[in-house]
Design a protein around this motif. Structure first.
Motif, mmCIF file in Angstrom:
data_model
loop_
_atom_site.group_PDB
_atom_site.id
_atom_site.type_symbol
_atom_site.label_atom_id
_atom_site.label_comp_id
_atom_site.label_asym_id
_atom_site.label_seq_id
_atom_site.Cartn_x
_atom_site.Cartn_y
_atom_site.Cartn_z
ATOM 1 N N ILE A 30 47.290 85.436 -24.573
ATOM 2 C CA ILE A 30 47.737 84.143 -25.284
ATOM 3 C C ILE A 30 46.999 84.018 -26.768
ATOM 4 C CG2 ILE A 30 47.829 81.646 -25.046
ATOM 5 C CD1 ILE A 30 47.799 82.007 -22.056
ATOM 6 N N PHE A 31 45.689 84.201 -26.575
ATOM 7 C CA PHE A 31 44.793 83.722 -27.714
ATOM 8 C C PHE A 31 44.951 84.567 -28.990
ATOM 9 C CE2 PHE A 31 42.918 80.868 -24.263
ATOM 10 C CZ PHE A 31 43.627 79.689 -24.979
ATOM 11 N N MET A 32 45.051 85.891 -28.734
ATOM 12 C CA MET A 32 45.075 86.902 -29.633
ATOM 13 C C MET A 32 46.142 86.729 -30.543
ATOM 14 S SD MET A 32 42.540 89.277 -30.225
ATOM 15 C CE MET A 32 40.989 89.105 -29.556
ATOM 16 N N PRO A 33 47.302 86.569 -29.998
ATOM 17 C CA PRO A 33 48.586 86.379 -30.943
ATOM 18 C C PRO A 33 48.489 85.114 -31.636
ATOM 19 C CG PRO A 33 49.073 87.202 -28.840
ATOM 20 C CD PRO A 33 47.771 86.943 -28.620
ATOM 21 N N LEU A 34 47.833 84.134 -31.011
ATOM 22 C CA LEU A 34 47.793 82.649 -31.716
ATOM 23 C C LEU A 34 46.758 82.993 -32.918
ATOM 24 C CD1 LEU A 34 47.475 79.993 -29.136
ATOM 25 C CD2 LEU A 34 49.249 80.456 -30.994
ATOM 26 N N LEU A 35 45.850 83.678 -32.604
ATOM 27 C CA LEU A 35 44.661 84.020 -33.788
ATOM 28 C C LEU A 35 45.390 84.766 -34.937
ATOM 29 C CD1 LEU A 35 41.903 83.876 -34.876
ATOM 30 C CD2 LEU A 35 41.338 85.993 -33.737
ATOM 31 N N ALA A 36 46.161 85.705 -34.634
ATOM 32 C CA ALA A 36 46.952 86.597 -35.517
ATOM 33 C C ALA A 36 47.789 85.502 -36.494
ATOM 34 C CB ALA A 36 47.681 87.451 -34.933
ATOM 35 N N LEU A 37 48.462 84.586 -35.815
ATOM 36 C CA LEU A 37 49.534 83.522 -36.366
ATOM 37 C C LEU A 37 48.723 82.650 -37.299
ATOM 38 C CD1 LEU A 37 52.444 82.972 -36.149
ATOM 39 C CD2 LEU A 37 51.837 81.083 -34.561
ATOM 40 N N ILE A 38 47.422 82.253 -36.817
ATOM 41 C CA ILE A 38 46.925 81.416 -37.641
ATOM 42 C C ILE A 38 46.275 81.742 -38.886
ATOM 43 C CG2 ILE A 38 44.643 81.123 -36.332
ATOM 44 C CD1 ILE A 38 45.169 78.053 -37.048
ATOM 45 N N LEU A 39 45.898 83.224 -38.557
ATOM 46 C CA LEU A 39 44.969 83.765 -39.957
ATOM 47 C C LEU A 39 46.390 84.097 -40.950
ATOM 48 C CD1 LEU A 39 42.763 86.534 -38.322
ATOM 49 C CD2 LEU A 39 42.267 84.414 -39.388
ATOM 50 N N ILE A 40 47.436 84.474 -40.370
ATOM 51 C CA ILE A 40 48.616 84.700 -41.269
ATOM 52 C C ILE A 40 49.085 83.573 -41.961
ATOM 53 C CG2 ILE A 40 51.125 85.569 -41.300
ATOM 54 C CD1 ILE A 40 50.489 87.538 -39.299
ATOM 55 N N VAL A 41 49.177 82.429 -41.336
ATOM 56 C CA VAL A 41 49.456 81.073 -42.089
ATOM 57 C C VAL A 41 48.381 80.721 -43.049
ATOM 58 C CG1 VAL A 41 49.715 78.686 -41.509
ATOM 59 C CG2 VAL A 41 50.981 80.097 -39.953
ATOM 60 N N LEU A 42 47.132 80.729 -42.791
ATOM 61 C CA LEU A 42 46.214 80.496 -43.402
ATOM 62 C C LEU A 42 46.102 81.339 -44.857
ATOM 63 C CD1 LEU A 42 43.189 79.438 -41.253
ATOM 64 C CD2 LEU A 42 44.512 77.985 -42.591
ATOM 65 N N ALA A 43 46.361 82.618 -44.644
ATOM 66 C CA ALA A 43 46.353 83.833 -45.587
ATOM 67 C C ALA A 43 47.673 83.268 -46.718
ATOM 68 C CB ALA A 43 46.795 84.877 -45.036
ATOM 69 N N ILE B 257 42.153 92.878 -42.529
ATOM 70 C CA ILE B 257 42.790 92.657 -44.117
ATOM 71 C C ILE B 257 43.385 91.365 -44.225
ATOM 72 C CG2 ILE B 257 44.675 93.675 -45.537
ATOM 73 C CD1 ILE B 257 43.777 96.301 -44.477
ATOM 74 N N VAL B 258 43.975 90.770 -43.097
ATOM 75 C CA VAL B 258 44.758 89.509 -43.464
ATOM 76 C C VAL B 258 43.599 88.364 -43.564
ATOM 77 C CG1 VAL B 258 45.953 87.558 -42.348
ATOM 78 C CG2 VAL B 258 46.549 90.021 -41.963
ATOM 79 N N ALA B 259 42.468 88.730 -42.851
ATOM 80 C CA ALA B 259 41.120 87.485 -43.125
ATOM 81 C C ALA B 259 40.820 87.851 -44.289
ATOM 82 C CB ALA B 259 40.170 88.303 -42.164
ATOM 83 N N GLY B 260 40.860 88.972 -44.964
ATOM 84 C CA GLY B 260 40.322 89.223 -46.475
ATOM 85 C C GLY B 260 41.248 88.278 -47.431
ATOM 86 N N ILE B 261 42.687 88.334 -47.016
ATOM 87 C CA ILE B 261 43.677 87.530 -47.845
ATOM 88 C C ILE B 261 43.337 86.297 -47.649
ATOM 89 C CG2 ILE B 261 46.368 87.532 -48.350
ATOM 90 C CD1 ILE B 261 46.801 90.504 -47.468
ATOM 91 N N MET B 262 42.985 85.754 -46.488
ATOM 92 C CA MET B 262 42.817 84.284 -46.519
ATOM 93 C C MET B 262 41.474 83.966 -47.228
ATOM 94 S SD MET B 262 41.841 82.715 -42.630
ATOM 95 C CE MET B 262 40.303 83.643 -42.638
ATOM 96 N N ILE B 263 40.482 84.579 -47.226
ATOM 97 C CA ILE B 263 39.212 84.322 -47.598
ATOM 98 C C ILE B 263 39.076 84.466 -49.501
ATOM 99 C CG2 ILE B 263 36.789 85.005 -47.819
ATOM 100 C CD1 ILE B 263 37.043 83.400 -45.504
ATOM 101 N N PHE B 264 39.595 85.336 -49.764
ATOM 102 C CA PHE B 264 39.208 85.692 -51.305
ATOM 103 C C PHE B 264 39.983 84.799 -52.331
ATOM 104 C CE2 PHE B 264 36.989 89.050 -49.116
ATOM 105 C CZ PHE B 264 35.599 88.957 -49.598
ATOM 106 N N PRO B 265 41.014 84.547 -52.049
ATOM 107 C CA PRO B 265 41.733 83.681 -52.978
ATOM 108 C C PRO B 265 40.973 82.433 -52.916
ATOM 109 C CG PRO B 265 43.424 84.775 -51.732
ATOM 110 C CD PRO B 265 42.189 85.215 -51.170
#
Ligand code: PFF
Length: 445
Positions: free
Chosen positions: A174-187, A264-272
């Protein structure tokens, strides 16, 4: 055949647990700050190469050792090659997983504290630009970091106490896909910020001079091992609970691809965000704890909801990684000392938590605990990152490549007579050991 050892309920259970072990603080917290420290894009490129040239072959090697050995990390080496010195690799694994868990619990405690602070409204009330102070005040405190480390470790211990299979499977599903989703939204949100262009350039356009810097290679290998949970027996232990049928190469490929995408998605979320808020990408382990709250503040009222979701899901991801770290010692002690799971869990869990206290107290403030001029947490991180992890990985690669009968090793992976099997074997024989030896040489001299 299994002497009453537990087994995964389903094939999917194993893959979920392996992904759960791999995806954790390493992909978000550690990946961002190490990438920032190491100059960005050049590091990212070398890191991805390390993941595929060294990480993937070693991961498949660990899976094979575990499933064939059907025991903990020490027992598995012994079962496959009785009386041979390869078992040192197993002992090193128990030691490294212990050291890593000691500070992993501290950082996870920081995550839980942020979750709590958003829930109570304290973090949401900080003024924009004030999160660096908020963070530094917390980690420099005398009780807060230890309290939250204990809190997190208590949950880890409780779950391992009742057996690994239960709980992890459901939570990861349940939580892994949700984490992926929120990282993508934040990115996606980060890409709308003013610093997006600069952040993406930092992450994806290499500064070619950085390729001449040996420390970038060393950081990339260390990060590759850490993020894939390699070199310390976690993946060996998990694979030892596997029945014969699972296709190991598919599982290894899946873990590697998912883990890398998360980073990589985490990187796109953080560096901008780092560039938008004028922060220094090389500001170290505090990077996500300072940058992201600024992003959440910028988002307005919805920001608090995102913050709560984000820190909750990262805490869960850290939980499934910490569980796999503790499981290495627990499974070893159960066999070696003939202890029940409960006893092994309490003893290993309490000792590792106590050993983490100096790390929790090493980040400034009145009780700063340092050794060799390094804060204790940084010292333990350095010892594992630079020495014991690569050394453990080297043992594993050399064992599978040279110590174990080639026919058996290939049979265990199901890659007999295939080109991929041959490629894997030569990677594990030559490429991975040569790369790791070079890094160890750089780190030591
Ligand atoms: N791979 C985990 C992460 O990226 O957070 C950390 C980890 C878990 C390292 C399990 C080692 C391990 F055995």
């Amino acid at each position: 055949m299994n002497n009453g050892r537990e087994q995964w309920a389903t094939k999917m259970g194993f893959i979920l647990a392996a992904v759960g072990s791999a995806v954790g603080l390493g992909n978000i917290w550690r990946f961002s700050y190490v990438t920032g420290d190491s100059g960005g894009a050049a590091f990212l490129l070398i890191y991805v190469l390390c993941i595929f040239l060294v990480g993937l072959p070693v991961l498949l090697a660990e899976f094979s050792i575990g499933r064939r050995g059907q025991s903990d990390v020490v027992g598995s080496f012994n079962n496959i090659a009785p009386g041979k010195p390869w078992v040192i690799g197993g002992v090193l694994g128990v030691l490294t997983s212990f050291l890593i868990l000691s500070f992993y619990g501290v950082i996870a405690g920081w995550v839980v504290y942020f979750l709590y602070s958003y829930l109570t409204g304290a973090a949401g009330a900080v003024e924009q630009g004030g999160y660096a102070d908020f963070f530094v005040n917390f980690i420099g405190g005398a009780t807060g970091p230890v309290f939250w480390q204990f809190f997190f470790m208590a949950v880890v211990i409780a779950i391992v106490f009742f057996g690994v299979k239960k709980g992890i499977e459901l939570s990861n599903r349940i939580f892994m896909p949700l984490l992926a989703l929120i990282l993508i939204v934040l990115a996606g949100y980060s890409l709308t910020l003013d610093g997006a262009g600069e952040g993406l350039r930092f992450l994806f356009t290499p500064d070619w001079s950085a390729f001449g810097d040996p420390s970038v290679y060393s950081a990339a290998v260390g990060q590759a091992f850490f993020t894939l949970s390699l070199g310390m027996g976690a993946m060996i232990t998990y694979a030892s609970y596997l029945p014969k049928e699972t296709k190991l190469p598919n599982a290894a490929g899946g873990v590697v691809v998912l883990d890398t995408l998360f980073a990589i998605v985490a990187g796109i979320m953080i560096f901008p965000a780092v560039f938008t808020f004028g922060l220094d990408p090389a500001s170290g382990p505090g990077l996500i704890f300072i940058t992201l709250p600024e992003v959440f503040a910028q988002m307005g009222t919805g920001g608090t909801v995102f913050a709560i979701l984000f820190f909750f899901l990262v805490a869960i991801a850290a939980l499934s990684s910490a569980i796999s770290l503790l499981e290495v010692s627990v499974s070893y002690l159960m066999r070696k000392m003939n202890w029940k799971r409960q006893q092994a869990t309490i003893i290993a869990g309490v000792v590792v938590t106590l050993f983490g206290i100096p790390s929790a107290l090493s980040q400034g403030g009145p009780l700063t605990f340092t050794l060799f001029d390094l804060p204790f947490l940084d010292l333990v991180d350095t010892i594992t990152d630079k020495y014991t992890l690569p050394l453990g990985g080297l043992f594993i690669a050399l064992f599978v490549g040279w110590g174990w009968n080639q026919v058996d090793a290939l049979k265990e992976t199901g890659l007999t007579d295939s080109i991929i099997g041959m490629i894997w074997l030569w990677f594990i024989r030559i490429i991975a050991p040569a790369g790791i030896l070079w890094i160890l040489f750089l780190n030591i001299f």
